[in-house]
Design a protein around this motif. Structure first.
Motif, PDB file in Angstrom:
ATOM      1  N   THR A 234       0.860  -1.181   0.000  1.00 53.21           N
ATOM      2  CA  THR A 234       0.000   0.000   0.000  1.00 53.21           C
ATOM      3  C   THR A 234       0.897   1.231   0.000  1.00 53.21           C
ATOM      4  N   PRO A 235       0.374   2.408  -0.335  1.00 51.76           N
ATOM      5  CA  PRO A 235       1.199   3.619  -0.252  1.00 51.76           C
ATOM      6  C   PRO A 235       1.778   3.836   1.140  1.00 51.76           C
ATOM      7  N   GLU A 236       1.029   3.498   2.180  1.00 51.94           N
ATOM      8  CA  GLU A 236       1.521   3.661   3.547  1.00 51.94           C
ATOM      9  C   GLU A 236       2.670   2.697   3.830  1.00 51.94           C
ATOM     10  N   GLN A 237       2.547   1.457   3.356  1.00 49.66           N
ATOM     11  CA  GLN A 237       3.621   0.485   3.543  1.00 49.66           C
ATOM     12  C   GLN A 237       4.877   0.895   2.785  1.00 49.66           C
ATOM     13  N   MET A 238       4.694   1.426   1.565  1.00 51.39           N
ATOM     14  CA  MET A 238       5.847   1.853   0.787  1.00 51.39           C
ATOM     15  C   MET A 238       6.594   2.972   1.505  1.00 51.39           C
ATOM     16  N   LYS A 239       5.856   3.954   2.025  1.00 50.65           N
ATOM     17  CA  LYS A 239       6.486   5.045   2.759  1.00 50.65           C
ATOM     18  C   LYS A 239       7.212   4.509   3.992  1.00 50.65           C
ATOM     19  N   MET A 240       6.548   3.609   4.725  1.00 51.03           N
ATOM     20  CA  MET A 240       7.167   3.008   5.904  1.00 51.03           C
ATOM     21  C   MET A 240       8.465   2.327   5.546  1.00 51.03           C
ATOM     22  N   PHE A 241       8.457   1.542   4.449  1.00 56.49           N
ATOM     23  CA  PHE A 241       9.655   0.809   4.049  1.00 56.49           C
ATOM     24  C   PHE A 241      10.787   1.756   3.662  1.00 56.49           C
ATOM     25  N   LEU A 242      10.507   2.727   2.819  1.00 55.49           N
ATOM     26  CA  LEU A 242      11.566   3.616   2.331  1.00 55.49           C
ATOM     27  C   LEU A 242      12.180   4.444   3.454  1.00 55.49           C
ATOM     28  N   THR A 243      11.414   4.723   4.474  1.00 56.07           N
ATOM     29  CA  THR A 243      11.946   5.519   5.591  1.00 56.07           C
ATOM     30  C   THR A 243      12.684   4.652   6.609  1.00 56.07           C
ATOM     31  N   ARG A 244      12.862   3.345   6.321  1.00 58.53           N
ATOM     32  CA  ARG A 244      13.723   2.495   7.162  1.00 58.53           C
ATOM     33  C   ARG A 244      15.186   2.688   6.783  1.00 58.53           C
ATOM     34  N   THR A 258       1.326  -4.312 -13.308  1.00 59.28           N
ATOM     35  CA  THR A 258       0.218  -4.980 -13.997  1.00 59.28           C
ATOM     36  C   THR A 258      -0.230  -6.243 -13.260  1.00 59.28           C
ATOM     37  N   GLN A 259       0.437  -6.586 -12.146  1.00 59.40           N
ATOM     38  CA  GLN A 259       0.099  -7.813 -11.410  1.00 59.40           C
ATOM     39  C   GLN A 259      -0.169  -7.494  -9.935  1.00 59.40           C
ATOM     40  N   VAL A 260      -1.035  -6.551  -9.689  1.00 61.04           N
ATOM     41  CA  VAL A 260      -1.370  -6.158  -8.321  1.00 61.04           C
ATOM     42  C   VAL A 260      -2.391  -7.132  -7.739  1.00 61.04           C
ATOM     43  N   ASP A 261      -2.098  -7.671  -6.550  1.00 61.51           N
ATOM     44  CA  ASP A 261      -2.988  -8.626  -5.890  1.00 61.51           C
ATOM     45  C   ASP A 261      -3.790  -7.997  -4.754  1.00 61.51           C
ATOM     46  N   LEU A 262      -3.670  -6.681  -4.590  1.00 60.19           N
ATOM     47  CA  LEU A 262      -4.403  -5.990  -3.544  1.00 60.19           C
ATOM     48  C   LEU A 262      -5.892  -5.942  -3.884  1.00 60.19           C
ATOM     49  N   PRO A 263      -6.747  -5.707  -2.876  1.00 61.02           N
ATOM     50  CA  PRO A 263      -8.176  -5.511  -3.180  1.00 61.02           C
ATOM     51  C   PRO A 263      -8.365  -4.381  -4.189  1.00 61.02           C
ATOM     52  N   ARG A 264      -9.420  -4.469  -4.973  1.00 56.38           N
ATOM     53  CA  ARG A 264      -9.630  -3.526  -6.070  1.00 56.38           C
ATOM     54  C   ARG A 264      -9.695  -2.081  -5.609  1.00 56.38           C
ATOM     55  N   ASP A 265     -10.157  -1.862  -4.385  1.00 55.11           N
ATOM     56  CA  ASP A 265     -10.282  -0.488  -3.911  1.00 55.11           C
ATOM     57  C   ASP A 265      -9.017   0.018  -3.224  1.00 55.11           C
ATOM     58  N   GLN A 266      -7.950  -0.789  -3.226  1.00 52.35           N
ATOM     59  CA  GLN A 266      -6.710  -0.410  -2.567  1.00 52.35           C
ATOM     60  C   GLN A 266      -5.652  -0.015  -3.595  1.00 52.35           C
TER      61      GLN A 266
END
Length: 323
Positions: A234-244, A258-266
């Motif tokens: 998720t965008p929040e997880q990406m930010k969390m990871f990069l700030t490590r 093109t291969q996103v497995d997240l829920p459609r609304d995420q």
């Protein structure tokens, strides 16, 4: 148009080797007919195609003279480099990891740019379809950095989307729980290192593997960190990871939007980060296409077919997929 090129013995032998598979691969990549008789290679077809094929053949002959063995991937590398006005030798001679019989080097122009980006930047993103070497090359560079003692450890992480980042109900210890998600990274490392050394590194924590959720709250110093399958963050997880990111560390993020497995609304964190961080200093983005697929040639056709299907079904998404 008909042109003949006289090859030296070594180049002719390489082209004729492997039961004509090299020559057959060359025929697939040029738009003219090829006939090899002894040391004489005949090219027939339209003038533009013959001229282009002749340039490829001369580059291949030069590589053989420099000591390179021709493989099917070599043909693709040379044609790809020439198409983009790059020197094939610069690409093929950039060996990033060598261990016994294993030699890892870029095979396409985008792979070369990806490798250069990882070397040059603190954070690099490799975005593109399966089979383009994003993860394998990142792991090879990580192994090389560890071998040269540029970092103290390798950290491999991946979002465990299928389990919703909740792994407690799975049987076994942490390693058993995350194994299904991190197996591609394990496989790549096994190709780079001896099994005994790999086990020692795991036991000593020199190589660490963990689901993305376990990165929260940490600062990662002196590390080569690879986030794989980042399209499922998720965008929040990406930010969390990069700030490590800590001191003397390098981060590589790979994924296929093109291969996103997240829920459609995420929303995907990988799609968002390209818009947020594009142009930021010391961060590099390299985008791969179907022409960079270096697995079985059928994989490239599958990628192309899905690409065309996506364009037919949702043409408005096309710019986003290639962003």
């Amino acid at each position: 148009m008909r042109t003949q090129i006289e090859l030296d013995n070594a180049a002719a032998a390489e082209l004729a080797g492997s039961g004509d598979r090299i020559l057959d691969t060359l025929k697939e990549h040029v738009g003219c007919d090829l006939f090899l008789r002894g040391n004489l290679l005949t090219l027939e077809g339209e003038q533009g195609a013959v001229d282009a094929a002749a340039e490829v053949v001369r580059e291949l002959a030069e590589l053989v003279a420099q000591g390179h063995e021709l493989a099917q991937g070599t043909i693709e590398a040379v044609t790809s480099a020439l198409d983009q006005h790059e020197d094939p030798a610069d690409m093929l001679e950039d060996v990033i990891w060598r261990h016994r019989a294993t030699k890892v080097a870029p095979k396409t122009v985008h792979q070369k740019r990806y490798v250069d980006s990882i070397r040059r930047n603190t954070i690099s993103f490799g975005i593109g379809p399966a089979g383009t070497g994003k993860t394998f090359l990142a792991v090879a560079l990580a192994a090389s950095a560890l071998h040269r003692r540029e970092v103290n450890r390798i950290i491999l992480t991946r979002p465990a989307v299928e389990a919703g980042e909740r792994l407690g109900f799975l049987p076994g210890d942490l390693m058993a729980k995350v194994d299904p998600y991190l197996r591609p990274l394990f496989d790549a490392l096994h190709d780079m290192l001896e099994a005994e050394k790999f086990s020692q590194y795991m036991e000593r924590g020199v190589i660490e593997v963990a689901p993305l959720a376990f990165m929260r709250g940490r600062t990662l110093n002196d590390s080569f960190i690879i986030l794989d399958e980042a399209q499922n963050t998720t965008p929040e997880q990406m930010k969390m990871f990069l700030t490590r990111l800590g001191f003397n560390s390098k981060v590589v993020v790979t994924g296929d939007i093109t291969q996103v497995d997240l829920p459609r609304d995420q929303a995907s964190g990988l799609s968002a980060v390209a818009e947020i961080l594009e142009g930021v200093e010391d961060i590099g983005f390299v985008r791969f296409g179907e022409e960079d697929v270096v697995r079985h040639k059928l994989v490239r056709r599958i990628v192309a077919a899905y690409d065309q299907h996506a364009q037919r079904m949702a043409p408005e998404l096309r710019p986003a997929l290639r962003a």
